[in-house]
Every structure is written in structure tokens, then in C-alpha cells.
Design an enzyme around this catalytic site. Structure first.
Site, PDB file in Angstrom:
ATOM      1  NE  ARG A   1      -6.558  -7.742  -9.592  1.00 46.15           N
ATOM      2  CZ  ARG A   1      -5.537  -7.231  -8.623  1.00 46.15           C
ATOM      3  NH1 ARG A   1      -5.880  -7.074  -7.518  1.00 46.15           N
ATOM      4  NH2 ARG A   1      -4.488  -6.753  -8.862  1.00 46.15           N
ATOM      5  NE  ARG A   2      -3.128 -10.135 -10.184  1.00 46.77           N
ATOM      6  CZ  ARG A   2      -2.484  -9.742  -9.009  1.00 46.77           C
ATOM      7  NH1 ARG A   2      -3.028 -10.453  -8.058  1.00 46.77           N
ATOM      8  NH2 ARG A   2      -1.351  -9.180  -8.867  1.00 46.77           N
TER       9      ARG A   2
ATOM     10  CG  HIS B   1      -8.641   1.802  -7.822  1.00 45.24           C
ATOM     11  ND1 HIS B   1      -8.851   3.009  -7.168  1.00 45.24           N
ATOM     12  CD2 HIS B   1      -7.684   1.395  -7.038  1.00 45.24           C
ATOM     13  CE1 HIS B   1      -8.083   3.271  -6.466  1.00 45.24           C
ATOM     14  NE2 HIS B   1      -7.322   2.500  -6.156  1.00 45.24           N
ATOM     15  CG  PHE B   2      -4.225  -0.915 -10.581  1.00 50.05           C
ATOM     16  CD1 PHE B   2      -3.478  -1.125 -11.933  1.00 50.05           C
ATOM     17  CD2 PHE B   2      -4.766  -2.178 -10.004  1.00 50.05           C
ATOM     18  CE1 PHE B   2      -3.258  -2.337 -12.210  1.00 50.05           C
ATOM     19  CE2 PHE B   2      -4.252  -3.475 -10.485  1.00 50.05           C
ATOM     20  CZ  PHE B   2      -3.728  -3.490 -11.713  1.00 50.05           C
ATOM     21  CG  HIS B   3      -4.993   0.228 -15.735  1.00 48.94           C
ATOM     22  ND1 HIS B   3      -4.933  -1.085 -15.323  1.00 48.94           N
ATOM     23  CD2 HIS B   3      -3.892   0.018 -16.691  1.00 48.94           C
ATOM     24  CE1 HIS B   3      -4.234  -1.805 -15.488  1.00 48.94           C
ATOM     25  NE2 HIS B   3      -3.502  -1.016 -16.363  1.00 48.94           N
TER      26      HIS B   3
ATOM     27  CE1 TYR C   1      -2.101   7.351  -0.896  1.00 53.48           C
ATOM     28  CE2 TYR C   1      -1.732   5.373   0.224  1.00 53.48           C
ATOM     29  CZ  TYR C   1      -2.654   6.208  -0.596  1.00 53.48           C
ATOM     30  OH  TYR C   1      -4.150   6.069  -0.035  1.00 53.48           O
TER      31      TYR C   1
ATOM     32  CG  HIS D   1      -1.929   1.208   0.573  1.00 49.84           C
ATOM     33  ND1 HIS D   1      -2.897   1.144  -0.543  1.00 49.84           N
ATOM     34  CD2 HIS D   1      -2.052   2.424   1.099  1.00 49.84           C
ATOM     35  CE1 HIS D   1      -3.695   2.239  -0.483  1.00 49.84           C
ATOM     36  NE2 HIS D   1      -3.043   3.028   0.429  1.00 49.84           N
TER      37      HIS D   1
HETATM   38 FE1  HAS Z   1      -5.880   2.010  -4.203  1.00 49.34          FE
HETATM   39  C1  HAS Z   1      -6.034  -1.391  -4.750  1.00 49.34           C
HETATM   40  C2  HAS Z   1      -7.997   2.099  -1.633  1.00 49.34           C
HETATM   41  C3  HAS Z   1      -5.429   5.542  -3.948  1.00 49.34           C
HETATM   42  C4  HAS Z   1      -3.154   2.013  -6.402  1.00 49.34           C
HETATM   43  N1  HAS Z   1      -4.744   0.696  -5.440  1.00 49.34           N
HETATM   44  C5  HAS Z   1      -5.147  -0.478  -5.392  1.00 49.34           C
HETATM   45  C6  HAS Z   1      -4.237  -1.266  -6.228  1.00 49.34           C
HETATM   46  C7  HAS Z   1      -3.377  -0.302  -6.869  1.00 49.34           C
HETATM   47  C8  HAS Z   1      -3.786   0.857  -6.374  1.00 49.34           C
HETATM   48  C9  HAS Z   1      -2.222  -0.623  -7.739  1.00 49.34           C
HETATM   49  O1  HAS Z   1      -9.192  -0.122   0.216  1.00 49.34           O
HETATM   50  C10 HAS Z   1      -4.332  -2.882  -6.518  1.00 49.34           C
HETATM   51  C11 HAS Z   1      -3.247  -3.630  -5.974  1.00 49.34           C
HETATM   52  C12 HAS Z   1      -3.449  -4.998  -6.318  1.00 49.34           C
HETATM   53  O2  HAS Z   1      -2.827  -5.562  -7.375  1.00 49.34           O
HETATM   54  O3  HAS Z   1      -4.259  -5.995  -5.539  1.00 49.34           O
HETATM   55  N2  HAS Z   1      -6.814   3.658  -3.035  1.00 49.34           N
HETATM   56  C13 HAS Z   1      -7.456   3.439  -1.999  1.00 49.34           C
HETATM   57  C14 HAS Z   1      -7.781   4.515  -1.450  1.00 49.34           C
HETATM   58  C15 HAS Z   1      -7.025   5.636  -2.058  1.00 49.34           C
HETATM   59  C16 HAS Z   1      -6.123   5.038  -3.227  1.00 49.34           C
HETATM   60  C17 HAS Z   1      -8.545   4.696  -0.321  1.00 49.34           C
HETATM   61  N3  HAS Z   1      -4.438   3.637  -5.173  1.00 49.34           N
HETATM   62  C18 HAS Z   1      -4.240   4.886  -4.818  1.00 49.34           C
HETATM   63  C19 HAS Z   1      -3.485   5.519  -5.443  1.00 49.34           C
HETATM   64  C20 HAS Z   1      -2.899   4.453  -6.167  1.00 49.34           C
HETATM   65  C21 HAS Z   1      -3.476   3.284  -5.932  1.00 49.34           C
HETATM   66  C22 HAS Z   1      -3.202   7.047  -5.421  1.00 49.34           C
HETATM   67  C23 HAS Z   1      -1.468   4.567  -7.166  1.00 49.34           C
HETATM   68  C24 HAS Z   1      -0.970   5.743  -7.600  1.00 49.34           C
HETATM   69  N4  HAS Z   1      -6.977   0.720  -3.382  1.00 49.34           N
HETATM   70  C25 HAS Z   1      -7.550   0.941  -2.330  1.00 49.34           C
HETATM   71  C26 HAS Z   1      -8.223  -0.447  -1.801  1.00 49.34           C
HETATM   72  C27 HAS Z   1      -7.701  -1.240  -2.590  1.00 49.34           C
HETATM   73  C28 HAS Z   1      -6.682  -0.736  -3.594  1.00 49.34           C
HETATM   74  C29 HAS Z   1      -9.071  -0.668  -0.597  1.00 49.34           C
HETATM   75  C30 HAS Z   1      -7.806  -2.919  -2.513  1.00 49.34           C
HETATM   76  C31 HAS Z   1      -9.082  -3.366  -3.235  1.00 49.34           C
HETATM   77  C32 HAS Z   1      -8.939  -5.035  -3.063  1.00 49.34           C
HETATM   78  O4  HAS Z   1     -10.123  -5.388  -2.797  1.00 49.34           O
HETATM   79  O5  HAS Z   1      -8.340  -5.636  -3.856  1.00 49.34           O
HETATM   80  C33 HAS Z   1      -7.043   6.903  -1.682  1.00 49.34           C
HETATM   81  O6  HAS Z   1      -5.494   7.539  -1.461  1.00 49.34           O
HETATM   82  C34 HAS Z   1      -7.604   8.079  -2.804  1.00 49.34           C
HETATM   83  C35 HAS Z   1      -7.651   9.259  -2.254  1.00 49.34           C
HETATM   84  C36 HAS Z   1      -8.019  10.434  -3.283  1.00 49.34           C
HETATM   85  C37 HAS Z   1      -8.655  11.205  -3.486  1.00 49.34           C
HETATM   86  C38 HAS Z   1      -9.070  12.087  -4.638  1.00 49.34           C
HETATM   87  C39 HAS Z   1      -8.320  13.577  -4.288  1.00 49.34           C
HETATM   88  C40 HAS Z   1      -8.530  14.579  -5.487  1.00 49.34           C
HETATM   89  C41 HAS Z   1      -7.339  15.216  -6.080  1.00 49.34           C
HETATM   90  C42 HAS Z   1      -7.742  15.955  -7.483  1.00 49.34           C
HETATM   91  C43 HAS Z   1      -7.672  17.311  -7.112  1.00 49.34           C
HETATM   92  C44 HAS Z   1      -8.192  18.068  -8.897  1.00 49.34           C
HETATM   93  C45 HAS Z   1      -7.927  19.084  -9.172  1.00 49.34           C
HETATM   94  C46 HAS Z   1      -8.361  19.559 -10.610  1.00 49.34           C
HETATM   95  C47 HAS Z   1      -7.193  20.238  -8.398  1.00 49.34           C
HETATM   96  C48 HAS Z   1     -10.021  11.553  -2.461  1.00 49.34           C
HETATM   97  C49 HAS Z   1      -6.211  15.404  -5.320  1.00 49.34           C
HETATM   98  C50 HAS Z   1      -9.785  19.976 -10.346  1.00 49.34           C
HETATM   99  C51 HAS Z   1     -10.197  20.489 -11.603  1.00 49.34           C
HETATM  100  C52 HAS Z   1     -11.551  20.681 -12.050  1.00 49.34           C
HETATM  101  C53 HAS Z   1     -12.004  21.393 -13.047  1.00 49.34           C
HETATM  102  C54 HAS Z   1     -12.543  20.049 -11.209  1.00 49.34           C
END
Ligand code: HAS
Length: 541
Positions: free
Chosen positions: A430-431, A365-367, A218, A214
Site C-alpha cells: 500500500r502507499r 478493507h478500509f474502503h 468507531y 482505532h
Molecule cells: Fe479495521 C485497519 C481490524 C472494523 C477502518 N481498519 C483499518 C484501517 C482503517 C480501518 C481505516 O486488526 C487502516 C488504518 C491504516 O491506515 O493503517 N477493523 C478490524 C476489526 C473490525 C474492523 C476486527 N475497520 C473497521 C471499521 C472501520 C475500519 C468499522 C471504519 C469505519 N482494521 C483491523 C486491523 C487493522 C485494520 C487489525 C490493521 C491492519 C494492519 O495490519 O495494518 C471489526 O470491528 C469488524 C466487525 C464487523 C463485523 C460485521 C458485522 C455486520 C453487520 C452488518 C449486518 C447486515 C445486515 C444486512 C443486517 C463482524 C453489522 C444483511 C442483509 C442480508 C440480506 C444478508
């Protein structure tokens, strides 16, 4: 110039990994569509391992370490010859490790996917190669810490540069999290694959993997956030909203990104639900620094727009430099991170996780997260960093191509990831090789989505070709000249940075306590309850 060579060496490996891993990705989406069979006896899982290892592990780690070295050299002074040499030793150790691992996969001796879950077993050289990649990264980390320490010693009481602070934070996160993967590889996988022991404790190996897995995500995200916080404000002509907020968000990432690995193991037996619950709560805490980042980015954009005379609620939006690929690519990454992050929150919610776990939703999700948000930002970094390092300038034509690349990438990913999310909700695994389910009645429902993924994958492959053309141009052919390393200044109205944010001992101490709370008892339980006959840690230690 010498520091540039070190950073560039990392980028050459990273972009080679992108070419090979991306080709594997294209083939994969074609195979899953059911309309294509792999030639020359190549296995589906072999291909998937090539894809995952090269893109998720090699491309990211090499790009990030190259970027961190460049950032530290720019903001904390040129590296000393000794530190640079240590950086080269780190680089070569990682490269030898990567080559060894890649050879075993290509020979079909390590089709265990990038998570290498036991009881799948690979050739010992696969694990030894991975261990070398980790050790090499530690050597580079050591070089970075020494360099940063020297700057601090020479400048007592001064606040460090924000970019250097973030680089060191990212490297500490990496160091602490890789202890888990190093432990499972060295203590469990290598002895087991060499035949020194004949069983392996699966639960412990998966727990140690996710202790690392995890924070790994980050480790990918934080360098993108470095660019968002420090570089993007300068590129748009604005200011950093708050230095203190940026530092605090990195500290929160350090604290909360590690003790949360159980959210990948929510469906696994052998872990008490109370501990899963605790780690899910911590997972929701790690969302907060991303929300802070979103707030800060909006604030930087709005302040800049208003300083240029924008009026109305969203008038500032029009003032942003849409024609500049250094801004446009990371911006699209930010935009995609909104749905991507929402998907993460769904994954982390215990009950919803039961619906999506091990389905292709997770792949979607991860793509969106790593392959779009992070990668588009890395491309945006490459557009100024590569010419800066090679003493060249990006031409207008290349900038246009980079804008096209961003659009192609976003469209390709929108097709592929959206289809993956919907198909996951229909229960598609998946996979899994198409041959294992392709003739089932249920698969008929999935096929249209898999065809959409193949279309997306093909568009993405065009995106890979475009980015490689741009990379080669910026590295070797663009006109000679000087390109700026854009470092933003902090807005005048921002509050002063409190020195407590620089108290490394305090934050690493709090991190250690959180890890001990989240993992000690579950770990003792696992050791005590190892299935009979399984030579778990109890027998090994
Ligand atoms: Fe995830 C599975 C939960 C973030 C990558 N994640 C994965 C896997 C990968 C991955 C590779 O709880 C698969 C692993 C495998 O092979 O099995 N993930 C989260 C949560 C977050 C999260 C809570 N993941 C990421 C990030 C990754 C990533 C970042 C890669 C870089 N993930 C999970 C969970 C799994 C999981 C479970 C397991 C699922 C399972 O059962 O297998 C959080 O960090 C996300 C928080 C982000 C936000 C978004 C904030 C928005 C921002 C953009 C601002 C935009 C602007 C522009 C300023 C709340 C900062 C706006 C402009 C306009 C005009 C609107």
C-alpha cells in the site's frame, strides 16, 4: 432554525472535502495503474495525503459533528444560545485548523499521509492545524455534554432519548481517544517540527497515534449505527427491536474500542508480544457489538415484514422499501459490512496479519468499511436530514438519482476493493508510488488489479458527482416543504431499559481501568527502552 444553520455549516465543509478528496482519489487510482503521470509537479504522496486527510479526517469529523448536533437538538431540545455559540466556536476552530493543514499539504510541505508517522516530518503548521481541529471538536463536544446534562437535570430519573444517548457515547469515545493524538502532536511533533528538539521517539508516537487511530474508526462507525438502530426502523415503518440492546452495544464499543491500538502495530518491534496478545483478545471483543447490531437489524426487518403478512423464512425481505433511497443506501452499507467485517477479523488475527500488513489489502478493507458502509449510510442520512434542515423536500426524481448513486457507488467499490484485496494477497504494497516498483518483475502480476482499481475509481468518481448534485439540490433547489426527522419507536414487546445502562460514571470508570491495564506497562517499557540519543518522553517530561 438556528440549530439547523450550525449543522448545515458542518455539512458544507464535509461535502466540499468530499469533492476535493474524491478528485485526489480518482487521480491516485489512475497513477497506480501506471498509465498516467501527475501534471504540474504534483507528488504522489502529496496527493495521497490530500486524499486521506480530507476524506478520512475532515469529511467524517465535520459530517459527524453536524449530525450529532442535529440529533441532540431534535431529541434533547433546542440548543440554548450559549451552547449554540460554543458550537459555532468549535466549528470555526476546526475550520481554521483544516484550512491551515490543507494549505501546507497543497504547498507540498506536508506529504506525510493521514497517519503522519514519524520520522516523516511536515511543516509545523500542519500539526498546529490538526491540533486546532481536535481542540475545535472538543469545544463542540463540551457544548453537547452541557446540553445533554441540562436535559438530564430537568428530567431526573427518566431514561434519556436513545439518539441523544448514542450521540453522547460517540462524543465520549472521541474525547478519550483524541487525548492520544493530542499528546503526540503537542508533546512530540510540534516541538520537533519547530526544531526545539532534534529527535523524536517513533515507537511512542505511533503508539499514541494508534491509541487514537482505532477508536477513530468507531467514531466513524457509531453515527452510522445510530441511523441503523434509530432511524432505519422508522423509515421502513417498523420498530426498534430493543432499546436496551442498542445502548449495551454502544457501551461495549466505548469499553473495547480504545485499548486495542496494538492490532495496528502487530509487526512492530519494541512491544512485548504478551501485550499485543491481550489487545488482540480485546479486538475480538469489539466485534461482539457489531454482531449484536447485525442481529438487531435482521430482527427489526423480520418483525416488520411479518407484521405485513410475510411468510416463509425470508418472505419479509420482499416487504422492505427498496425504492426508498433513505433505506436503500444504508442497507447496501450493511450488506457490504458483512465482507468488510470479515476482513477486519482476518486483519486482527495475529498470524494472518503477517500476510496482509502494509499491503494494499488493508486499503481494500478500509474502503469497504469507512468508504462504503459508513459513507453510504451518511448519504442515506443526508437524503432526509439536509431537506429537514433546509425546509425542503426530496423530489421523486432526486430519490431515483440517489438509488442510482447507491448502485454506482457499490459497483465502483466492488471493483476497486475486491481488486485491492486480491492484489494485497500477492504482496503489493500500500502507499507506494508506482515509480518505486513499476518496472519490477513482480509488479507485472499486480498491474491487472491496478487497472481494475482505476476502473472502480472512475466509477466512484461518477458516484461523487451524483451525490454532490443531490446535496446541492437538497440544500438549495428542492421544493420548499417539511421533511420529517425520522425517529423510531421501541417495539412493545421489548424489555424495559435498565437504568444501569445510563450510569456514565460506571462505564467511563471501567473504560479508564481497561486503558490503564492495556497501556501502562507497555508504555513504561517504551519510555525506559527508548533508543540511546532519542529524546523520548523520558527527556521531555
Ligand atoms: Fe479495521 C485497519 C481490524 C472494523 C477502518 N481498519 C483499518 C484501517 C482503517 C480501518 C481505516 O486488526 C487502516 C488504518 C491504516 O491506515 O493503517 N477493523 C478490524 C476489526 C473490525 C474492523 C476486527 N475497520 C473497521 C471499521 C472501520 C475500519 C468499522 C471504519 C469505519 N482494521 C483491523 C486491523 C487493522 C485494520 C487489525 C490493521 C491492519 C494492519 O495490519 O495494518 C471489526 O470491528 C469488524 C466487525 C464487523 C463485523 C460485521 C458485522 C455486520 C453487520 C452488518 C449486518 C447486515 C445486515 C444486512 C443486517 C463482524 C453489522 C444483511 C442483509 C442480508 C440480506 C444478508
Amino acid at each position: 432554525k438556528r440549530d439547523s444553520k450550525l449543522a448545515m455549516a458542518h455539512f458544507y465543509v464535509a461535502f466540499t472535502a468530499l469533492l476535493l478528496g474524491g478528485t485526489a482519489g480518482l487521480l491516485q487510482t489512475l497513477v497506480r495503474s501506471g498509465k498516467f503521470t501527475l501534471p504540474a509537479g504534483i507528488g504522489y504522496y502529496q496527493l495521497l495525503t490530500v486524499h486521506g486527510v480530507l476524506l478520512a479526517l475532515v469529511l467524517t469529523t465535520f459530517f459527524i459533528i453536524g449530525f450529532l448536533f442535529a440529533g441532540l437538538s431534535k431529541t434533547s431540545g433546542t440548543l440554548s444560545p450559549k451552547i449554540r455559540l460554543t458550537g459555532w466556536i468549535g466549528f470555526w476552530t476546526m475550520t481554521i485548523g483544516t484550512t491551515a493543514t490543507a494549505i501546507t499539504i497543497l504547498l507540498g510541505e506536508a506529504s506525510v499521509l493521514y497517519t503522519f508517522y514519524a520520522p516523516l516530518q511536515a511543516h509545523p503548521v500542519f500539526y498546529i492545524g490538526l491540533a486546532l481541529v481536535v481542540v475545535g471538536s472538543w469545544i463542540s463536544g463540551f457544548a453537547m455534554f452541557t446540553h445533554f446534562g441540562k436535559w438530564k437535570k430537568a428530567n431526573p430519573g427518566r431514561v434519556t432519548s436513545l439518539l441523544s444517548f448514542m450521540a453522547i457515547m460517540t462524543m465520549i469515545l472521541w474525547l478519550v481517544s483524541t487525548l492520544g493524538v493530542a499528546a503526540t502532536v503537542l508533546i512530540q511533533f510540534i516541538p520537533w517540527s519547530l526544531g526545539f528538539v532534534d529527535t523524536i521517539d517513533v515507537l511512542i508516537s505511533r503508539t499514541l497515534f494508534w491509541y487514537f487511530g482505532h477508536p477513530l474508526v468507531y467514531f466513524w462507525l457509531l453515527p452510522a449505527y445510530m441511523a441503523w438502530y434509530v432511524i432505519i426502523p422508522k423509515i421502513i415503518g417498523g420498530k426498534i427491536f430493543s432499546d436496551a440492546l442498542a445502548r449495551l452495544s454502544f457501551i461495549l464499543f466505548l469499553l473495547f474500542s480504545i485499548p486495542v491500538g496494538f492490532h495496528h502495530q502487530l509487526t512492530e518491534p519494541g512491544i512485548d508480544p504478551a501485550w499485543k496478545y491481550l489487545q488482540v483478545v480485546l479486538t475480538f471483543l469489539v466485534v461482539i457489538p457489531s454482531l449484536m447490531t447485525a442481529f438487531s437489524m435482521f430482527a427489526s426487518f423480520e418483525l416488520y415484514g411479518r407484521s405485513k403478512g410475510a411468510t416463509g423464512l425470508f418472505g419479509w425481505f420482499r416487504k422492505l422499501p427498496w425504492g426508498d433511497a433513505r433505506f436503500f443506501a444504508p442497507f447496501m452499507g450493511m450488506l457490504i459490512f458483512i465482507p468488510a467485517g470479515a476482513g477486519g477479523i482476518i486483519n486482527a488475527s495475529h498470524q494472518l496479519n503477517q500476510v496482509i500488513h502494509n499491503t494494499i489489502w488493508v486499503t481494500g478493507h478500509f474502503h469497504l468499511t469507512v468508504a462504503t458502509t459508513v459513507l453510504l449510510t451518511f448519504f442515506g442520512i443526508a437524503y432526509w436530514l439536509i431537506p429537514h434542515l433546509t425546509g425542503r423536500v426530496m423530489t421523486k426524481a432526486m430519490n431515483k438519482l440517489a438509488i442510482v448513486q447507491t448502485i454506482v457507488w457499490t459497483i465502483g467499490m466492488a471493483f476497486m476493493s475486491t481488486a485491492m484485496h486480491f492484489e494485497g494477497l500477492l504482496g503489493a504494497p500500500r502507499r507506494s508510488s508506482f515509480s518505486t516498483y513499476g518496472d519490477s518483475a513482480q509488479a507485472l502480476e499486480w498491474i491487472p488489479y491496478q487497472i481494475a482499481q482505476a476502473v472502480g475509481g472512475t466509477i466512484l468518481f461518477i458516484g461523487i458527482i451524483l451525490i454532490l448534485v443531490i446535496f446541492v439540490n437538497l440544500a438549495f433547489f428542492a421544493p420548499k416543504g417539511e421533511t420529517e426527522f425520522p425517529i423510531g419507536e421501541v417495539a412493545e414487546e421489548a424489555e424495559k431499559t435498565p437504568m444501569i445502562l445510563e450510569n456514565w460514571k460506571l462505564w467511563v470508570g471501567v473504560l479508564a481501568v481497561l486503558i490503564l491495564i492495556a497501556y501502562t506497562i507497555p508504555f513504561v517499557d517504551m519510555i525506559q527502552n527508548a533508543p540511546p540519543g532519542v529524546k523520548g518522553f523520558k527527556n521531555l517530561l
